[in-house]
Design an enzyme around this catalytic site. Structure first.
Site, mmCIF file in Angstrom:
data_model
loop_
_atom_site.group_PDB
_atom_site.id
_atom_site.type_symbol
_atom_site.label_atom_id
_atom_site.label_comp_id
_atom_site.label_asym_id
_atom_site.label_seq_id
_atom_site.Cartn_x
_atom_site.Cartn_y
_atom_site.Cartn_z
ATOM 1 N N LYS A 1 0.862 -1.192 0.000
ATOM 2 C CA LYS A 1 0.000 0.000 0.000
ATOM 3 C C LYS A 1 0.893 1.235 0.000
ATOM 4 O O LYS A 1 1.537 1.558 0.998
ATOM 5 C CB LYS A 1 -0.922 0.042 1.223
ATOM 6 C CG LYS A 1 -2.033 1.070 0.983
ATOM 7 C CD LYS A 1 -2.606 1.698 2.211
ATOM 8 C CE LYS A 1 -1.782 2.777 2.823
ATOM 9 N NZ LYS A 1 -1.675 4.022 2.045
ATOM 10 N N GLY B 1 7.299 4.716 7.947
ATOM 11 C CA GLY B 1 6.444 5.890 8.104
ATOM 12 C C GLY B 1 6.658 6.493 9.476
ATOM 13 O O GLY B 1 7.720 6.321 10.079
ATOM 14 N N SER B 2 5.636 7.145 9.990
ATOM 15 C CA SER B 2 5.789 7.863 11.257
ATOM 16 C C SER B 2 5.793 6.895 12.441
ATOM 17 O O SER B 2 5.261 5.785 12.366
ATOM 18 C CB SER B 2 4.649 8.867 11.416
ATOM 19 O OG SER B 2 3.429 8.170 11.458
ATOM 20 N N GLU C 1 9.935 0.881 10.582
ATOM 21 C CA GLU C 1 11.059 1.808 10.360
ATOM 22 C C GLU C 1 10.454 3.186 10.360
ATOM 23 O O GLU C 1 9.705 3.537 9.449
ATOM 24 C CB GLU C 1 11.736 1.511 9.042
ATOM 25 C CG GLU C 1 12.346 0.132 9.068
ATOM 26 C CD GLU C 1 12.972 -0.216 7.768
ATOM 27 O OE1 GLU C 1 12.641 -1.278 7.244
ATOM 28 O OE2 GLU C 1 13.770 0.598 7.287
ATOM 29 N N CYS D 1 13.722 10.773 6.556
ATOM 30 C CA CYS D 1 13.642 10.272 7.937
ATOM 31 C C CYS D 1 14.956 10.452 8.682
ATOM 32 O O CYS D 1 14.975 10.745 9.867
ATOM 33 C CB CYS D 1 13.249 8.808 7.923
ATOM 34 S SG CYS D 1 14.336 7.814 6.899
ATOM 35 N N GLU E 1 10.192 15.743 15.027
ATOM 36 C CA GLU E 1 10.497 15.549 13.612
ATOM 37 C C GLU E 1 9.624 16.511 12.804
ATOM 38 O O GLU E 1 8.401 16.378 12.792
ATOM 39 C CB GLU E 1 10.181 14.103 13.217
ATOM 40 C CG GLU E 1 10.561 13.814 11.801
ATOM 41 C CD GLU E 1 10.267 12.375 11.392
ATOM 42 O OE1 GLU E 1 9.182 11.887 11.702
ATOM 43 O OE2 GLU E 1 11.134 11.770 10.752
HETATM 44 P P1 NAD Z 1 2.650 8.119 7.930
HETATM 45 O O1 NAD Z 1 3.009 7.263 9.074
HETATM 46 O O2 NAD Z 1 1.598 9.141 8.101
HETATM 47 O O3 NAD Z 1 2.193 7.217 6.694
HETATM 48 C C1 NAD Z 1 2.977 6.135 6.263
HETATM 49 C C2 NAD Z 1 2.054 5.107 5.659
HETATM 50 O O4 NAD Z 1 1.188 4.636 6.673
HETATM 51 C C3 NAD Z 1 1.172 5.649 4.534
HETATM 52 O O5 NAD Z 1 1.066 4.682 3.521
HETATM 53 C C4 NAD Z 1 -0.160 5.852 5.232
HETATM 54 O O6 NAD Z 1 -1.274 5.746 4.371
HETATM 55 C C5 NAD Z 1 -0.163 4.724 6.245
HETATM 56 N N1 NAD Z 1 -1.024 5.002 7.399
HETATM 57 C C6 NAD Z 1 -1.324 6.209 7.934
HETATM 58 N N2 NAD Z 1 -2.197 6.070 8.962
HETATM 59 C C7 NAD Z 1 -2.444 4.738 9.078
HETATM 60 C C8 NAD Z 1 -3.262 3.970 9.946
HETATM 61 N N3 NAD Z 1 -4.018 4.536 10.894
HETATM 62 N N4 NAD Z 1 -3.265 2.623 9.791
HETATM 63 C C9 NAD Z 1 -2.517 2.043 8.819
HETATM 64 N N5 NAD Z 1 -1.760 2.730 7.955
HETATM 65 C C10 NAD Z 1 -1.702 4.063 8.084
HETATM 66 O O7 NAD Z 1 4.030 8.756 7.430
HETATM 67 P P2 NAD Z 1 4.253 9.742 6.205
HETATM 68 O O8 NAD Z 1 3.781 11.091 6.601
HETATM 69 O O9 NAD Z 1 3.733 9.141 4.937
HETATM 70 O O10 NAD Z 1 5.841 9.719 6.072
HETATM 71 C C11 NAD Z 1 6.662 10.448 6.869
HETATM 72 C C12 NAD Z 1 7.219 9.593 7.987
HETATM 73 O O11 NAD Z 1 7.915 8.466 7.454
HETATM 74 C C13 NAD Z 1 8.234 10.325 8.823
HETATM 75 O O12 NAD Z 1 7.982 10.091 10.180
HETATM 76 C C14 NAD Z 1 9.556 9.684 8.411
HETATM 77 O O13 NAD Z 1 10.561 9.757 9.392
HETATM 78 C C15 NAD Z 1 9.146 8.291 8.138
HETATM 79 N N6 NAD Z 1 10.151 7.604 7.312
HETATM 80 C C16 NAD Z 1 10.964 6.679 7.921
HETATM 81 C C17 NAD Z 1 11.946 6.023 7.178
HETATM 82 C C18 NAD Z 1 12.844 4.996 7.819
HETATM 83 O O14 NAD Z 1 13.442 4.191 7.095
HETATM 84 N N7 NAD Z 1 12.987 4.963 9.124
HETATM 85 C C19 NAD Z 1 12.087 6.299 5.807
HETATM 86 C C20 NAD Z 1 11.247 7.256 5.229
HETATM 87 C C21 NAD Z 1 10.275 7.893 5.998
#
Ligand code: NAD
Length: 498
Positions: A191, A244-245, A267, A302, A400
């Site tokens: 996804k 993601g976050s 991650e 990130c 962040e």
């Molecule tokens: P996010 O967590 O909002 O979203 C990431 C993914 O999770 C998206 O596909 C989103 O649709 C999904 N998601 C959101 N809410 C959800 C829920 N309630 N249930 C299931 N899935 C859900 O993050 P973002 O804003 O897309 O990306 C930014 C974040 O990603 C930052 O915190 C960044 O540090 C992190 N990031 C981490 C790495 C790493 O390798 N550690 C790499 C890139 C980005």
């Protein structure tokens, strides 16, 4: 830089045929509900495509297809050398379609076309090639049991891997998960982030063209709270690889506990320190990389080096160098190959960044930037922004921001630098600049992070694991170690007459 001009890229962007349907069981399909959402170019506000709004029903279809494919062995029981051949072909196809893949990411989330075509798209091809080449060179084990017993310790694919990824490196985050998971023989349901689904959909189509069988690589676009949650809660998903976050990473761990105890590999976020000692041998290189480390990809990284700790005697001289570099990185049209920074992904992220900047203007010293800009009267852009005299307790130094905002803090001793650098809920990466080898090693021992870069920032390659400690999560992408999360150990005992 790319060899194409701004006008060339605009013409190619206009000529793109963009698919927004979900890719399930080897073909493009609408969402079961028939609903769609707009994919919007953050640099212009233009709608790029109507994207299928997948939800639990579509995730069900995709997981069922993935499971059928896994169970009948059309991919999972192919010899590793056969999977290798297909994934090498996929790498070639990504290279053959490099401009298209780069454009999809640049248009969808605002990164510069120069970065997309020189870093993201070639990176995707490289990672598929790397895991393809690795997968037929990994041996299982024979346990030292003695005569009469033969115990094999095998690494086997897990089954259906769910992958949920963010928008900051859409193609590469999809690739980091899919390349290793597919090489290991799993089926994948990916996804992508709702802000940036386009390159992952095209990737799935290219994978099918390369020979990845139907059902093995599915992409379901949709929102987190519906499609993402459905994947996290699914009873037939064996592993959930998430980037993601931190807040959403924690949700995935809950989803696992509420469903089938699937392995979850988060991650997540970061607030990486970059520590510059007065004994650094090349302060110009340090300033170049400090600026790159925080402003690359609009700061939407990130592992971005967003906390800069500078030894007090060199503080003002170093700041001066840094400001000059920030001024040279003003945002521009992402399709202009000379632009150093592109657009912020969407209005929500722009507001979040501007909120931190407004707070910082009250609590710290704004040295440069701090303003939202538009290009040709359109889009979400933010100037490279530097705050000095930031308190360690300030939100600027703790949270962040995920935008082009640097917080600079002075330190007096090595011990103080370590204490402040480790004083964070995150532990993804850190950088240290020093000409003293002993100090470099001491710092790398004591920094509580997944990657320490010495005399550079954010060092990364296919050969080394990438991931964090503390609330940056514990999943690892890249390197052979990433295969561990997509495989299980299976022990097979056999008796014979000794
Ligand atoms: P996010 O967590 O909002 O979203 C990431 C993914 O999770 C998206 O596909 C989103 O649709 C999904 N998601 C959101 N809410 C959800 C829920 N309630 N249930 C299931 N899935 C859900 O993050 P973002 O804003 O897309 O990306 C930014 C974040 O990603 C930052 O915190 C960044 O540090 C992190 N990031 C981490 C790495 C790493 O390798 N550690 C790499 C890139 C980005």
């Amino acid at each position: 830089m790319t060899t194409l001009s701004h006008e060339d890229w605009k013409a190619r962007a206009n000529a793109l045929g963009i698919r927004g349907q979900a890719f399930i069981d080897g073909r493009f399909v609408d969402a079961q509900s028939g609903r769609t959402f707009d994919s919007v170019n953050p640099a212009t506000g233009a709608v790029l495509a109507q994207v299928a709004e997948g939800d639990a029903a579509d995730i069900d279809l995709a997981v069922a297809a993935a499971q059928r494919a896994f169970d009948d062995g059309r991919w999972s029981r192919k010899p590793p050398a056969a999977r290798k051949a297909v994934l090498l072909k996929l790498a070639d196809l990504i290279r053959a379609n490099l401009h298209e893949m780069a454009l999809l990411d640049s248009l969808d989330m605002g990164k510069t076309i120069t970065d997309a075509v020189t870093i993201d798209a070639p990176g995707s091809a490289h990672f598929f090639q790397w895991y393809a080449e690795a997968i037929d060179k990994i041996y299982d084990e024979v346990a030292p049991t003695g005569p009469g017993d033969l115990a094999l310790v095998r690494r086997v694919p897990l089954g259906v891997v769910g992958a949920v990824v963010p928008w900051n490196f859409p193609l590469d985050m999809a690739t980091w998960k899919a390349s290793a998971a597919l090489a290991a023989g799993n089926s994948v349901v990916l996804k992508p982030a709702e802000q940036s689904p386009l390159s992952a959909l095209r990737l799935a189509e290219l994978a099918a063209e390369a020979g990845v069988p139907d059902g093995v690589f599915n992409v379901v676009p949709g929102f987190g709270a519906t499609a993402g949650k459905a994947l996290g809660l699914h009873m037939n998903v064996d592993c959930l690889a998430f980037t993601g976050s931190t807040a959403v990473g924690k949700l995935f761990m809950q989803y696992s506990g509420q469903s089938n105890m699937k392995a979850v590999w988060p991650e997540t976020g970061g607030k990486s320190p970059n520590i510059v000692f007065a004994d650094c041998e090349d302060l110009d290189a340090a300033a170049d990389m400090a600026a790159f480390g925080v402003f690359f990809n609009q700061g939407e990284v990130c592992s971005a080096n967003t906390r800069l700790y500078v030894e007090r005697p060199i503080m003002e001289a170093f700041l001066e160098k840094l400001v000059a570099r920030a001024k040279a990185m003003q945002p521009g049209d992402p399709l202009d190959p000379s632009s150093k920074m592109g657009a912020i992904v969407d209005a929500r992220q722009l507001d979040r960044i501007m909120g931190f900047i407004q707070g910082g203007q009250r609590s710290a010293r704004l040295v440069t930037g701090g303003t939202r800009v538009q290009i040709d009267g359109k889009g979400h852009f933010v100037q490279p922004t530097i705050f000095a005299d930031v308190a360690q307790t300030d939100p600027l130094a703790r949270e962040e921001i995920f935008g082009p905002v640097l917080s600079v803090i002075a330190f007096d001793t090595e011990e103080e630098a370590i204490t402040m650098a480790n004083d964070s809920p995150y532990g993804l990466a850190a950088s240290v600049w020093t000409g003293n080898l002993g100090r470099a090693l001491r710092m790398s021992d004591r920094l509580h992070v997944g990657t320490v870069s010495v005399n550079t920032v954010d060092a990364l390659s296919a050969q080394t694991p990438f991931g964090g400690m503390k609330q940056s999560g514990f999943g690892r992408d890249l390197s052979l170690h990433a295969l561990e999360k997509y495989t299980a150990l299976k022990t097979v005992w056999m008796k014979y007459r000794a």
